[in-house]
Design a protein around this motif. Structure first.
Motif, short mmCIF file in Angstrom:
data_model
loop_
_atom_site.label_atom_id
_atom_site.label_comp_id
_atom_site.label_asym_id
_atom_site.label_seq_id
_atom_site.Cartn_x
_atom_site.Cartn_y
_atom_site.Cartn_z
N ILE A 337 0.77 -1.25 0.10
CA ILE A 337 -0.11 -0.11 0.10
C ILE A 337 0.97 1.30 -0.01
CG2 ILE A 337 -1.67 1.34 1.19
CD1 ILE A 337 -2.73 -1.39 2.31
N LEU A 338 0.60 2.30 -0.87
CA LEU A 338 1.45 3.47 -1.08
C LEU A 338 0.52 4.65 -0.42
CD1 LEU A 338 3.09 3.03 -4.70
CD2 LEU A 338 4.16 2.78 -2.39
N VAL A 339 -0.81 4.41 -0.99
CA VAL A 339 -1.67 5.69 -0.74
C VAL A 339 -3.01 5.25 -0.16
CG1 VAL A 339 -2.80 7.80 -1.57
CG2 VAL A 339 -0.72 7.12 -2.65
N ILE A 340 -3.46 5.69 0.95
CA ILE A 340 -4.90 5.42 1.31
C ILE A 340 -5.69 6.93 1.34
CG2 ILE A 340 -6.00 5.38 3.40
CD1 ILE A 340 -5.05 2.60 2.61
N TYR A 341 -6.90 6.70 0.69
CA TYR A 341 -7.48 7.93 0.68
C TYR A 341 -9.03 7.84 0.81
CZ TYR A 341 -8.96 6.12 -4.01
OH TYR A 341 -9.34 5.40 -5.12
N GLU A 342 -10.08 8.61 1.10
CA GLU A 342 -11.36 8.79 1.37
C GLU A 342 -12.07 8.65 -0.01
OE1 GLU A 342 -12.75 7.84 4.14
OE2 GLU A 342 -10.74 7.92 5.36
N GLN A 343 -12.92 7.71 -0.61
CA GLN A 343 -13.56 7.86 -1.41
C GLN A 343 -15.31 7.43 -1.10
OE1 GLN A 343 -14.86 9.07 -4.07
NE2 GLN A 343 -13.20 8.41 -5.38
#
Length: 400
Positions: A337-343
C-alpha cells in the motif's frame, strides 16, 4: 522530474477551449503559406494559364472579393457563438449552470470555431499577398478560388451547426451525455491498481497542510505512485475527494517527515482546483444529475418529465457502480500500500444524490411511481438503507 512538473499545466492547456481552435488556425496559416507559394511558382502559373475559366485577373476585384469574405466569415462567427451563448444560458437556467463547462468544452464546437478562425486567417494572409500590378499572374488566383470553396463549406457548416446546437441542448441529450461521461470516468477511476481497505494505518503520521483554500479533487495515480516509490513514503488523505478545504488544514499525512521541496513537489501531483469536475471525481456526475432533477422539480420549472430522465440516469449509474468495487488504496507492483484516501462508497453516493430529489418530488405521482419501480429493481441486487428509507416513506406506503 521536469516532465512531471509540466504535465499538469500541459493537460490543462490541451483541455482548454482555445487549444483546438488555435491548432486548426495554425494549420490553416501553414496551408495558406504553402498554397500561395505554389500559386506564385512556375507550376502554379502554368496551371492558371491552362485553365481558361479562371477569369480573376484584376487585383482590385480580387482584393474586394477577399475583403468581403473576411467580413462575412467574421460576422458568421460572431452570430454563431452569440447564439451558442444564448442557448447554453437558457439550458443552464432550466437545468443547472454546472453543465456549462461540459457543453462549452465539446470538441465539435471547438472544431467549428477553429475552421471559422482558420478561414479568416487564410483569407487575411491571401489578402496580404495580392500585388497591385496589371499582370494577372501577380494575383494568387488558385488561393482565392480555394477560399471561395472554403467559404461555401463554412456556410453549410453553419447550417449543420445550427441543427447540432439546438439538438445538443435538449434535456434528454444533456442527461444522456452527462451519464455517459460519468460512467466513463467511473470506470477509469475504479479500474486501476487500487483496492479497498479499511483497517490500514500509517506507522507514523506527519501532517501535510493545504497550500490554499480549494477543492481537493484527488491526485494523479501514476505520478503519486512514482513519488512514493522515489522517496520511500506512504501517504494517507484525511478527507473525501471532492471536499472543499481551507488553507493550512491538515488534509494528509505521510509516513515520514517530508522536506519543504518534497512537499512542494507532492502538492503539484495533486488536483487542487476551485471547481469540481467529473474528470477528477466521478461522484460529481451524480451530483450534477441530482441538481438537474431538483431544478426540474422546482416550482419555477415544474417539469417532472425531465426529473424522471435524470432519476433513470442516476439508477443506471448505481447499477453500473455495482460492477466495480469501492476503492480507497493505491498499490505498487509488489501489492504494498502506497496511498490511502477517502472515497464515497455506493451507499454514500445514493444518499448524496437521491435524498434531495426525493424530498423535492415525493408529492408528485409521476416521481412516486418511477422511484418505486426503480428502487424495487435495484434493491433486488443491493441492500441500501437510503433506498429502504424512501420506500418506508408514508406516501409510498399509502400507495402500496
Amino acid at each position: 522530474m521536469f516532465l512531471k512538473k509540466i504535465s499538469k499545466p500541459f493537460k490543462r492547456f490541451v483541455k482548454s477551449i482555445a487549444f483546438i481552435p488555435a491548432l486548426i488556425g495554425l494549420g490553416f496559416l501553414i496551408f495558406a503559406i504553402a498554397f500561395v507559394y505554389f500559386d506564385y511558382s512556375k507550376y502554379g502559373r502554368n496551371l492558371i494559364k491552362d485553365i481558361s475559366w479562371l477569369t480573376l485577373k484584376d487585383s482590385s476585384t480580387a482584393r474586394s472579393l477577399v475583403s468581403s469574405i473576411v467580413t462575412g466569415i467574421i460576422s458568421l462567427t460572431v452570430f454563431s457563438f452569440s447564439m451558442v451563448m444564448i442557448v447554453l444560458n437558457q439550458a443552464a437556467t432550466n437545468m443547472t449552470n454546472r453543465i456549462l463547462n461540459q457543453l462549452i468544452g465539446q470538441r465539435f464546437q471547438q472544431i467549428v470555431l477553429g475552421i471559422y478562425l482558420g478561414t479568416i486567417i487564410y483569407a487575411l494572409f491571401v489578402l496580404s499577398t495580392i500585388r497591385s500590378y496589371e499582370d494577372y499572374l501577380n494575383i494568387p488566383v488558385l488561393s482565392i478560388y480555394f477560399l471561395i470553396l472554403l467559404t461555401i463549406l463554412d456556410i453549410f457548416l453553419f447550417i449543420y451547426f445550427l441543427h447540432y446546437i439546438t439538438q445538443n441542448v435538449k434535456y434528454n441529450n444533456v442527461i444522456f451525455d452527462l451519464k455517459a461521461t460519468t460512467l466513463k470516468h467511473l470506470k477509469q477511476q475504479c479500474c486501476s491498481d487500487i483496492i479497498a481497505t479499511s483497517d490500514f494505518e500509517l506507522p507514523e503520521k506527519h501532517a501535510i497542510r493545504m497550500p490554499r483554500s480549494a477543492i481537493f479533487n484527488g491526485f494523479s495515480e501514476s505520478l503519486i505512485t512514482d513519488f512514493c516509490q522515489e522517496h520511500n513514503v506512504q501517504l494517507q488523505f484525511k478527507y473525501f475527494i471532492g471536499t472543499y478545504l481551507l488553507k493550512d488544514t491538515e488534509f494528509a499525512f505521510s509516513s515520514k517527515k517530508l522536506t519543504d521541496d518534497q512537499t512542494e513537489n507532492l502538492i503539484k501531483f495533486l488536483t487542487i482546483d476551485n471547481n469540481a469536475n467529473i474528470e477528477s471525481n466521478f461522484v460529481y456526475g451524480f451530483v450534477q444529475l441530482k441538481e438537474i432533477a431538483c431544478r426540474a422539480l422546482s416550482p419555477g420549472i415544474n417539469d417532472p418529465g425531465t426529473a424522471v430522465l435524470a432519476i433513470r440516469a442516476l439508477f443506471d449509474l448505481y447499477h453500473e457502480k455495482l460492477s466495480y468495487p469501492d476503492t480507497n488504496a493505491v498499490l505498487d507492483a509488489r501489492k504494498n500500500i502506497l496511498v490511502i484516501y477517502e472515497q464515497f462508497n455506493l451507499e454514500q453516493i445514493i444518499k448524496l444524490s437521491l435524498i434531495n430529489v426525493w424530498q423535492y418530488g415525493k408529492k408528485d405521482y409521476t416521481i412516486q411511481e418511477e422511484m418505486k419501480i426503480l428502487i424495487a429493481q435495484l434493491s433486488s441486487k443491493l441492500y441500501s438503507e437510503t433506498l429502504q428509507e424512501i420506500l418506508k416513506d408514508e406516501n409510498i406506503i399509502n400507495r402500496s
